[in-house]
Scaffold this active site. Structure first.
Site, PDB file in Angstrom:
ATOM      1  N   HIS A  32      27.675 -16.146   7.120  1.00  0.00           N
ATOM      2  CA  HIS A  32      26.910 -17.585   7.307  1.00  0.00           C
ATOM      3  C   HIS A  32      28.037 -18.720   7.526  1.00  0.00           C
ATOM      4  O   HIS A  32      29.082 -18.642   6.655  1.00  0.00           O
ATOM      5  CB  HIS A  32      26.102 -17.755   6.272  1.00  0.00           C
ATOM      6  CG  HIS A  32      25.376 -16.836   5.726  1.00  0.00           C
ATOM      7  ND1 HIS A  32      24.111 -16.362   6.194  1.00  0.00           N
ATOM      8  CD2 HIS A  32      25.618 -15.938   4.849  1.00  0.00           C
ATOM      9  CE1 HIS A  32      23.716 -15.241   5.614  1.00  0.00           C
ATOM     10  NE2 HIS A  32      24.583 -14.843   4.796  1.00  0.00           N
ATOM     11  N   GLU A  48      28.483 -18.936  -0.680  1.00  0.00           N
ATOM     12  CA  GLU A  48      28.709 -17.557  -0.209  1.00  0.00           C
ATOM     13  C   GLU A  48      29.526 -17.737   0.977  1.00  0.00           C
ATOM     14  O   GLU A  48      30.502 -16.770   1.260  1.00  0.00           O
ATOM     15  CB  GLU A  48      27.477 -16.956   0.219  1.00  0.00           C
ATOM     16  CG  GLU A  48      27.506 -15.802   0.694  1.00  0.00           C
ATOM     17  CD  GLU A  48      26.223 -15.122   1.411  1.00  0.00           C
ATOM     18  OE1 GLU A  48      25.147 -15.635   1.270  1.00  0.00           O
ATOM     19  OE2 GLU A  48      26.245 -13.934   2.255  1.00  0.00           O
ATOM     20  N   HIS A  60      29.444 -10.494   2.671  1.00  0.00           N
ATOM     21  CA  HIS A  60      28.337 -11.523   2.130  1.00  0.00           C
ATOM     22  C   HIS A  60      28.536 -11.257   0.787  1.00  0.00           C
ATOM     23  O   HIS A  60      29.215 -10.550  -0.173  1.00  0.00           O
ATOM     24  CB  HIS A  60      27.217 -10.949   2.707  1.00  0.00           C
ATOM     25  CG  HIS A  60      26.745 -11.198   3.987  1.00  0.00           C
ATOM     26  ND1 HIS A  60      25.957 -11.989   4.780  1.00  0.00           N
ATOM     27  CD2 HIS A  60      27.220 -10.466   5.090  1.00  0.00           C
ATOM     28  CE1 HIS A  60      26.012 -12.006   5.892  1.00  0.00           C
ATOM     29  NE2 HIS A  60      26.723 -10.927   6.113  1.00  0.00           N
ATOM     30  N   GLU A  77      27.652  -6.415   0.344  1.00  0.00           N
ATOM     31  CA  GLU A  77      26.990  -7.459  -0.315  1.00  0.00           C
ATOM     32  C   GLU A  77      28.109  -7.394  -1.546  1.00  0.00           C
ATOM     33  O   GLU A  77      27.983  -6.393  -2.603  1.00  0.00           O
ATOM     34  CB  GLU A  77      25.745  -7.427  -0.799  1.00  0.00           C
ATOM     35  CG  GLU A  77      24.671  -7.306   0.179  1.00  0.00           C
ATOM     36  CD  GLU A  77      24.498  -8.885   0.691  1.00  0.00           C
ATOM     37  OE1 GLU A  77      25.045  -9.617   0.259  1.00  0.00           O
ATOM     38  OE2 GLU A  77      23.764  -9.135   1.451  1.00  0.00           O
TER      39      GLU A  77
HETATM   40 ZN   LIG Z   1      24.763 -13.298   3.374  1.00  0.00          ZN
END
Ligand SMILES: [Zn+2]
Length: 262
Positions: free
Chosen positions: A54, A91, A148, A227
């Protein structure tokens, strides 16, 4: 978003200073310079895509990031805002810092590195999941890693997990098996560096097979989504927002790339 258990030993070793701000590049292909090339060529001729997830400014562009885009047989919003630590460390910034460190390591080894975004800025948005998913397809990249951090509010949830695409024709049946292999070497490399697998993902082995992510579904090259930890967990947050922690993630990922492509 997307989670990280870190061993007590690693936490003890890591510094907690906040990472520096952000720089900028987008869709850059950067070849190692001749001087770098002479250092080490273990990845010469390899093309690697790093997707830093993102953009930092996504929360400032709700209309743009909520626009539906193709995601592999269905539509999904272009992107999301991503999560943050309880202290407000985004993030997007975590992913960006690990991306820059990983990019430098891969280029030093002779690889061509393609990034899906070139900056980490509040006044930018994207990239949409369809763009991220297709990144690297046209040039037949050797692999793609999407970075992420997760945002689980479940009590005690911590640790990392690696997501890979399911075996689903006609979308990911061709990349399922190599992606699963890439996920396994990525997990092994992170564990070797002291990170622990997620406590809150079904299976409990740090691996997660999914068919609902455009970033994976639209890829024609082996792909995994990391993640790296749960940013809402105090321990994971301390590691993920520290320069030392980010450098450790980058070392683990660089090793995974070398192992997978060997
Ligand atoms: Zn993410």
């Amino acid at each position: 978003m997307t989670g990280c258990l870190v061993s007590v030993a690693l936490v003890a070793v890591l510094g907690l200073s906040p990472a520096p701000g952000c720089g900028g590049l987008d869709k850059l292909d950067q070849r190692a310079s001749p001087s770098q090339s002479s250092v080490r060529q273990a990845l010469a001729g390899k093309v690697i895509v790093i997707d830093a997830g993102h953009q930092l400014g996504n929360h400032n562009f709700p209309a743009e990031i909520n626009r539906p885009v193709p995601a592999g047989g269905f539509s999904k919003p272009c992107n999301t805002t991503g999560t943050a630590t309880n202290g407000g460390y985004a993030e997007a910034t975590f992913a960006w810092q690990v991306t820059l460190r990983l990019k430098a390591k891969l280029q030093k080894a002779g690889a061509t590195v393609v990034l899906t975004r070139k900056s980490n800025r509040e006044d930018r948005w994207g990239p949409c999941v369809d763009v991220r998913g297709r990144a690297g397809n046209a040039r037949n990249a050797d692999l793609k890693i999407s970075i992420h951090g997760d945002g689980s509010l479940a009590s005690g949830a911590h640790g990392f997990h690696v997501i890979y695409p399911s075996d689903r024709a006609p979308w990911t049946d061709d990349i399922h098996e190599p992606s699963r292999r890439l996920a396994q070497v990525t997990k092994d490399s992170l564990v070797r560096k002291g990170f622990s697998v997620a406590t809150y993902i079904a299976g409990g082995d740090g691996l997660d097979e999914r068919s609902d992510l455009g970033t994976l579904n639209l890829s024609d090259v082996p792909v995994v989504m990391l993640e790296a930890g749960n940013m809402r967990d105090r321990g994971d947050a301390a590691v993920m927002s520290s320069a030392t922690g980010q450098a450790t993630y980058a070392r683990a990922l660089a090793r995974a790339v070398r192992t997978f492509l060997r």
